[in-house]
Design a protein around this motif. Structure first.
Motif, PDB file in Angstrom:
ATOM      1  N   UNK A 138      -5.414   1.048  -8.252  1.00  0.00           N
ATOM      2  CA  UNK A 138      -6.245   1.855  -6.936  1.00  0.00           C
ATOM      3  C   UNK A 138      -6.135   1.950  -5.933  1.00  0.00           C
ATOM      4  N   UNK A 139      -6.484   2.492  -4.982  1.00  0.00           N
ATOM      5  CA  UNK A 139      -7.310   1.796  -3.002  1.00  0.00           C
ATOM      6  C   UNK A 139      -8.199   1.817  -3.535  1.00  0.00           C
ATOM      7  N   UNK A 140      -8.709   1.246  -2.587  1.00  0.00           N
ATOM      8  CA  UNK A 140     -10.279   1.416  -2.498  1.00  0.00           C
ATOM      9  C   UNK A 140     -10.586   1.411  -1.346  1.00  0.00           C
ATOM     10  N   UNK A 167       0.807  -0.837  -0.144  1.00  0.00           N
ATOM     11  CA  UNK A 167      -0.047   0.040   0.180  1.00  0.00           C
ATOM     12  C   UNK A 167       1.329   0.990  -0.127  1.00  0.00           C
ATOM     13  N   UNK A 168       0.800   2.809   0.143  1.00  0.00           N
ATOM     14  CA  UNK A 168       0.748   3.546  -0.222  1.00  0.00           C
ATOM     15  C   UNK A 168       0.241   4.405   0.519  1.00  0.00           C
ATOM     16  N   UNK A 169       0.894   4.825   2.345  1.00  0.00           N
ATOM     17  CA  UNK A 169      -0.138   5.439   2.836  1.00  0.00           C
ATOM     18  C   UNK A 169      -0.370   7.132   2.924  1.00  0.00           C
ATOM     19  N   UNK A 229      -6.272  -3.156  -2.818  1.00  0.00           N
ATOM     20  CA  UNK A 229      -5.108  -1.877  -3.438  1.00  0.00           C
ATOM     21  C   UNK A 229      -5.012  -2.845  -4.642  1.00  0.00           C
ATOM     22  N   UNK A 230      -5.718  -2.372  -5.723  1.00  0.00           N
ATOM     23  CA  UNK A 230      -5.329  -3.182  -6.887  1.00  0.00           C
ATOM     24  C   UNK A 230      -4.652  -2.593  -8.236  1.00  0.00           C
ATOM     25  N   UNK A 254      -5.574  -5.528   2.343  1.00  0.00           N
ATOM     26  CA  UNK A 254      -4.183  -5.543   3.615  1.00  0.00           C
ATOM     27  C   UNK A 254      -4.301  -4.145   4.393  1.00  0.00           C
ATOM     28  N   UNK A 255      -4.152  -3.948   5.543  1.00  0.00           N
ATOM     29  CA  UNK A 255      -4.327  -2.963   7.106  1.00  0.00           C
ATOM     30  C   UNK A 255      -4.238  -2.479   6.750  1.00  0.00           C
ATOM     31  N   UNK A 256      -5.147  -1.098   6.358  1.00  0.00           N
ATOM     32  CA  UNK A 256      -4.587   0.465   5.893  1.00  0.00           C
ATOM     33  C   UNK A 256      -4.899   1.500   7.486  1.00  0.00           C
TER      34      UNK A 256
END
Length: 187
Positions: free
Chosen positions: A160-162, A43-45, A100-101, A184-186
């Motif tokens: 895309x971050x859903x 992921x990209x925080x 995250x796709x 993934x955990x956010x």
């Protein structure tokens, strides 16, 4: 998905953050592909704080064993001077989750015409009529610029971050650490 590792890009006067992130994702892709890992997500925080782009922070998600196994490989060769790596840490409690796709966009009309000619035995003029130059789709999602290892072609990996979810969804991740089904955990 109970552990994570943060990878933060150092500011560099010679390279833009987007260029370094693209190089980092290319290295990660090679590492995940070569080790056949399908249990590590990314992921990209900073993605929501960036006007455009993915930011300068990449987070790897997985079990402590999966992350340790990946980090023991040489996939970061050439990037170590440009990044700061955190120690694997436990995911905080009470987090939300998100998909995250990858989003694939057909944005090159010339490539689409070549494909149409090949598959439907059309002339170039017939294909141009069906797919005009202004038929390119535009995507406002953040992306990394990568090069295919197989064909050598440059492409954009749109990410895309859903929406935020309260429960995790298990599943497998591809060789970019992305999944349309697993979360993934956010945090």
């Amino acid at each position: 998905m109970d552990h994570y590792v943060d990878i933060t890009l150092h500011p560099d006067p010679e390279f833009a953050a987007a260029q370094l992130m693209s190089a980092l994702l290319s290295k990660l892709h090679r590492g995940l592909h070569d080790t056949r890992r399908d249990d590590i997500g990314i992921s990209f925080p900073e993605v929501e704080r960036c006007a455009r782009g993915l930011g300068s922070h990449l987070r790897l998600h997985g079990s402590a064993q999966a992350l340790a196994s990946l980090l023991a490989q040489n996939w970061l060769t050439g990037m170590r001077d440009h990044v700061q790596l955190s120690e694997p840490s436990s995911v905080p409690t009470g987090v939300q989750y998100r998909h995250v796709s990858r989003v694939q966009v057909d944005s090159n009309p010339e490539r689409l015409r070549r494909r149409l000619i090949k598959r439907h035995d059309l002339t170039e003029e017939q294909a141009r009529q069906r797919i005009p130059d202004d038929a390119a789709k535009h995507c406002n999602l953040p992306f990394a610029s990568l090069r295919s290892h197989g064909s050598g072609q440059a492409f954009r990996l749109f990410i895309r971050h859903g929406p935020l979810l309260d429960t995790p969804h298990p599943g497998r991740f591809g060789s970019y650490g992305l999944s349309p089904t697993a979360t993934v955990p956010w945090f």
